[in-house]
Design an enzyme around this catalytic site. Structure first.
Site, PDB file in Angstrom:
ATOM      1  N   PRO A  30       0.324   1.406  -7.523  1.00 32.69           N
ATOM      2  CA  PRO A  30      -1.089   1.587  -7.855  1.00 32.69           C
ATOM      3  C   PRO A  30      -1.888   1.885  -6.588  1.00 32.69           C
ATOM      4  O   PRO A  30      -1.546   1.406  -5.499  1.00 32.69           O
ATOM      5  CB  PRO A  30      -1.505   0.224  -8.436  1.00 32.69           C
ATOM      6  N   LYS A  31      -2.942   2.672  -6.728  1.00 31.87           N
ATOM      7  CA  LYS A  31      -3.838   2.929  -5.598  1.00 31.87           C
ATOM      8  C   LYS A  31      -5.005   1.961  -5.697  1.00 31.87           C
ATOM      9  O   LYS A  31      -5.825   2.053  -6.595  1.00 31.87           O
ATOM     10  CB  LYS A  31      -4.332   4.375  -5.584  1.00 31.87           C
ATOM     11  N   TRP A  32      -5.092   1.034  -4.755  1.00 27.82           N
ATOM     12  CA  TRP A  32      -6.082  -0.025  -4.799  1.00 27.82           C
ATOM     13  C   TRP A  32      -7.430   0.468  -4.301  1.00 27.82           C
ATOM     14  O   TRP A  32      -7.510   1.289  -3.387  1.00 27.82           O
ATOM     15  CB  TRP A  32      -5.603  -1.209  -3.961  1.00 27.82           C
ATOM     16  N   GLY A 178      -6.078   5.058  -8.806  1.00 25.48           N
ATOM     17  CA  GLY A 178      -5.071   5.973  -9.334  1.00 25.48           C
ATOM     18  C   GLY A 178      -3.682   5.492  -8.981  1.00 25.48           C
ATOM     19  O   GLY A 178      -3.384   4.299  -9.040  1.00 25.48           O
TER      20      GLY A 178
END
Length: 352
Positions: A30-32, A178
């Site tokens: 996951p893109k934090w 994203g």
């Protein structure tokens, strides 16, 4: 502090792509949505470094103490500082932590404590792992990070692009940016765009309420955007940026007629008359110290269609991009009602 990898270190970066890549040999995460942070620990010494070489240690004292428990005695770890709430990640609360007063920082540290999400290991003991393949760095990180502590997390990973695509759609409502993808054999390459990021993109029609000059002081740097709420109040929702040099020059002439008598009846008139709170268009940046965010008003007549990623609270999380001007739309028609409302998702689902 004496480590095999010493600060400052610029983090490894990613290129934007429009879909989750399906190439063999990729790892997905996951893109934090937080502050990128590389943590350097040598015994009792710890330093939280940002992506622009500004130390974050003084702004997150509760994390510095927590990571002394969670990390091995000597290491360098790449990760993200986030503030997690029941509604998802709160980037606005995170920005409030960048305050010059220590008393204010300590108060917010108790009220909205930050969390750390680890996703890479750059050094351990006397060994630099910068040239080590990512799959091995990840394996060693899993073995040394104590993520049983509250507010310390090891980011989930998968080699299945279908799972990554599920994360991309299912967890957007929690405030995630994203999905990231990186080759499993990738060495750590500071300041190089050698990973991929897939981010959400949508369009919205917004009121053009003002602009900021480019740093050259002669061309347009960004357009200030607004949306009306149900009560007819025009809110500042973000900026449109990333113009070419030619387009910046063209915008000077195009906006010139709208600058005449622009403050007469302008809904943001008070913000043009004094430097106010952070959420107003005329504030100073807490992140880029000394950066002037003063602005010039224009008459409320133009509508711009912009491409944005997602909404954080009542504002665009990142700068948007101008698609086109819309002479067929009236400013009054630009409301929050046109925006996609993503259903909230619970953060704990990512850690099940």
């Amino acid at each position: 502090m004496e480590l095999p990898v010493m600060p400052p270190v610029k983090p490894m970066l990613a290129k934007a792509v429009h879909a989750v890549p399906h190439d063999p040999g990729l790892s997905y995460e996951p893109k934090w949505d937080g502050f990128r942070c590389i943590v350097f620990r040598d015994g009792a010494e710890i330093e939280l470094g940002s992506r622009n070489d500004r130390p974050l240690t003084r702004y997150f004292p509760e994390l510095a103490e927590l990571l002394l428990e969670a990390l091995p005695q000597r290491c360098v770890v790449d990760g993200e500082i986030v503030i997690a709430t029941e509604a998802g990640l709160d980037f606005e609360a995170l920005q409030l932590r960048l305050h010059p007063a220590a008393s204010r920082v300590n108060k917010l540290a108790e009220e909205t404590p930050a969390s750390f999400v680890a996703f890479d290991l750059l050094a351990l003991g006397d060994r630099s792992l910068m040239d080590t393949p990512f799959v091995q760095r990840r394996r060693e990180l899993e073995g040394v990070l104590d993520d049983s502590l509250a507010r310390v997390h090891l980011t989930p990973v998968t080699s299945d692009p279908a799972v990554a695509e599920d994360w991309f759609t299912r967890f957007e409502g929690a405030g995630f940016d994203g999905v990231m993808a990186k080759p499993v054999d990738l060495p750590y390459q500071p300041d190089k765009r050698v990973m991929w990021k897939v981010k959400h993109e949508r369009t919205a029609d917004c009121v053009v309420a003002g602009f900021r000059w480019h740093k050259d002081k002669e061309t347009i740097g960004s357009l200030l955007l607004g949306l009306y709420d149900d009560n007819g109040v025009l809110h500042h929702v973000g900026v449109a940026t990333s113009f070419t040099a030619q387009r910046r020059r063209e915008l000077v002439d195009e906006l010139a007629p709208l600058r005449e008598n622009a403050l007469d009846g302008h809904p943001w008139r008070q913000w043009a008359e004094y430097k106010a709170e952070m959420r107003t268009p005329g504030a100073y940046s807490r992140w880029a110290v000394g950066k002037d965010l003063s602005w010039e008003p224009v008459r409320i007549e133009w509508v711009a269609e912009v491409r944005y990623e997602h909404l954080q609270g009542h504002r665009f999380r990142h700068g948007s991009r101008l698609v086109r001007f819309r002479p067929d739309r009236t400013p009054e028609s630009c409301t929050y009602g046109q925006l996609d409302q993503v259903a909230p998702a619970e953060l704990h689902k990512l850690f099940s």
